[in-house]
Design an enzyme around this catalytic site. Structure first.
Site, mmCIF file in Angstrom:
data_model
loop_
_atom_site.group_PDB
_atom_site.id
_atom_site.type_symbol
_atom_site.label_atom_id
_atom_site.label_comp_id
_atom_site.label_asym_id
_atom_site.label_seq_id
_atom_site.Cartn_x
_atom_site.Cartn_y
_atom_site.Cartn_z
ATOM 1 N N THR A 59 0.981 -1.278 -0.102
ATOM 2 C CA THR A 59 -0.096 -0.047 0.038
ATOM 3 C C THR A 59 0.828 1.305 0.037
ATOM 4 O OG1 THR A 59 -0.169 0.118 2.325
ATOM 5 C CG2 THR A 59 -1.790 -1.294 1.431
ATOM 6 N N CYS A 60 0.328 2.265 -0.308
ATOM 7 C CA CYS A 60 0.950 3.668 -0.112
ATOM 8 C C CYS A 60 1.308 4.220 1.338
ATOM 9 C CB CYS A 60 0.143 4.436 -0.916
ATOM 10 S SG CYS A 60 -0.039 4.227 -2.854
ATOM 11 N N ASP A 61 1.134 3.350 2.198
ATOM 12 C CA ASP A 61 1.214 3.757 3.642
ATOM 13 C C ASP A 61 2.594 3.666 3.965
ATOM 14 O OD1 ASP A 61 -1.084 4.004 6.154
ATOM 15 O OD2 ASP A 61 0.771 3.228 6.731
ATOM 16 N N GLY A 62 2.954 4.655 4.754
ATOM 17 C CA GLY A 62 4.543 4.512 5.266
ATOM 18 C C GLY A 62 4.811 3.542 6.254
ATOM 19 N N ASN A 73 -6.718 0.884 0.638
ATOM 20 C CA ASN A 73 -5.917 1.207 -0.568
ATOM 21 C C ASN A 73 -6.428 0.510 -1.741
ATOM 22 O OD1 ASN A 73 -2.472 2.480 -0.767
ATOM 23 N ND2 ASN A 73 -3.978 2.953 0.752
#
Ligand code: PLP
Length: 371
Positions: free
Chosen positions: A313-316, A356
């Site tokens: 996902t685009c999550d850090g 996401n």
């Protein structure tokens, strides 16, 4: 599903034969204990039906789990609504469904149980002075042991049936002495209740039984003998032991089949391997890198080097391991399959609905539901 060779990635494949073997091994290690499966660990219909056939009881945490278990033919008489955090409406719905056993740890919850599930059996969860486990509860649950005595007396006065004290030493508990400490504290509660003419029919020693991941865990026979010895030494005769495992029954029964999406050397100089599975679609227990799963690839014979492992996902925060030392083949490429071992517990059930836009982890079972 009968063929696990080509499931769409990522997915979790659960082997029912191993679930059965785990149940029987636990029964052999603790022959006098009642085994209550914590459904939250793997709320898979086939697993519930299998364990129901084996004679298990069920720890249910919500109306959703009660309905799931009922749909599999589980008798509500062998369910315990074990979550101490529950709304009045949910207690009433559980009672209407036939559930007659509840755990609690506050006076408020107790009053709600007395009102919405009158006459039911209750277990009081106390916070045992056990060593910290690998995935600890902290102080979220459980009253002080002295308070448990007071609350169980109150339960009797409210017309409820006192079952006894209950503790959970934290999930993936690697120190067997944790149960000895909990049982000693439970015995002191039982003694204080006996003085007030309140007999304790069972002590619930919770879950927490560990399995081996990268780090090895003590085996069931060692845990079983510590628990049995403590129970024999401290608990009044004829007190039932209830054990409430999740992970120990299902953890080693599952393999996640995943895939490498990308490999790069990041500006931090480290090799990052991105998988199609991460924290939000099944690998929740990598939070804080609590659980170090074993990863296997088809290139494991090639030279190995350290890698950071991240989710898609685009999550850090969607990084599985950046402090844990993970070795992966230097030849690993996008498209390569990766198997994540011992992922039968707390994976699919933790998976987000669609963070996401990634779908929740799909589950496939192999092996025989009935012998
Ligand atoms: C109330 C309760 N019982 C049992 C369990 C099962 O614990 P484990 O999987 O560590 O055996 C849990 C896990 O969170 C729980 O919350």
């Amino acid at each position: 599903m009968t063929d696990s060779n080509t499931p769409e990635s990522p997915c979790l494949v659960i082997d029912l034969d191993k679930v059965r073997a785990n149940y029987r091994a636990l029964h052999a290690a603790l022959p006098t204990a009642r085994i209550r499966f914590a459904v939250k660990a793997s709320p898979v219909p086939e697993i519930i039906r299998l364990l129901n056939d084996e004679g298990a009881e069920f720890d249910v945490a919500s109306i959703g789990e009660i309905e799931l278990a009922l749909a599999q033919g589980v008798d509500p008489a062998v369910m315990c609504y074990g979550n101490p955090i529950k709304k009045s409406a949910h207690i009433a719905a559980a009672y209407a469904a036939g559930v007659r056993r509840y755990a609690f740890d506050t006076e408020d919850d107790l009053a709600r149980i007395a009102e919405y599930a009158p006459g039911s059996e209750v277990e009081c969860r106390f916070l045992a002075s056990a060593p910290q486990s690998q995935t600890p509860f902290g102080t979220k649950f459980g009253c002080a042991p002295g308070e448990a005595v007071h609350l169980l007396v109150r339960a009797r006065d409210l017309g409820l049936t006192v079952v006894g004290p209950y503790f959970h030493v934290g999930s993936q508990q690697l120190d067997p002495s944790a149960w000895r400490i909990g049982i000693e504290q439970a015995a002191a509660i039982a003694e204080a209740l006996a003085v007030k003419d309140i007999p304790v029919s069972s002590v619930n020693i919770g879950g927490g039984l560990p399995i081996s991941y990268v780090d090895p865990a003590p085996g069931l026979s060692e845990l079983g003998s510590v628990i049995a010895a403590a129970a024999a030494q401290h608990l009044p005769e004829h007190t039932d032991l209830v054990v409430e495992p999740g992970r120990a029954l299902v953890g080693n029964t599952g393999v996640i089949h995943a895939e490498v999406v990308n490999v790069r050397v990041a500006p931090d100089g480290r090799r990052w391997v991105y998988l199609d599975i991460g924290r939000y679609n099944g690998m929740a227990e990598t939070e804080n890198e609590y659980i170090a799963y074993r990863l296997r690839t088809d290139r494991d014979g090639d030279p190995m080097a350290e890698a950071v492992v991240a989710g898609p996902t685009c999550d850090g925060d969607d990084v599985l391991y950046q402090r844990t030392r993970v070795l992966l083949p230097t030849t690993l490429r996008a498209g390569d399959p990766v198997r994540i071992l011992d992922t039968g517990a707390y994976t699919a059930s933790y998976s987000s609905v669609s963070f996401n836009g990634f779908p929740p982890l799909t589950v496939h079972v192999i092996g025989a539901e009935r012998e």
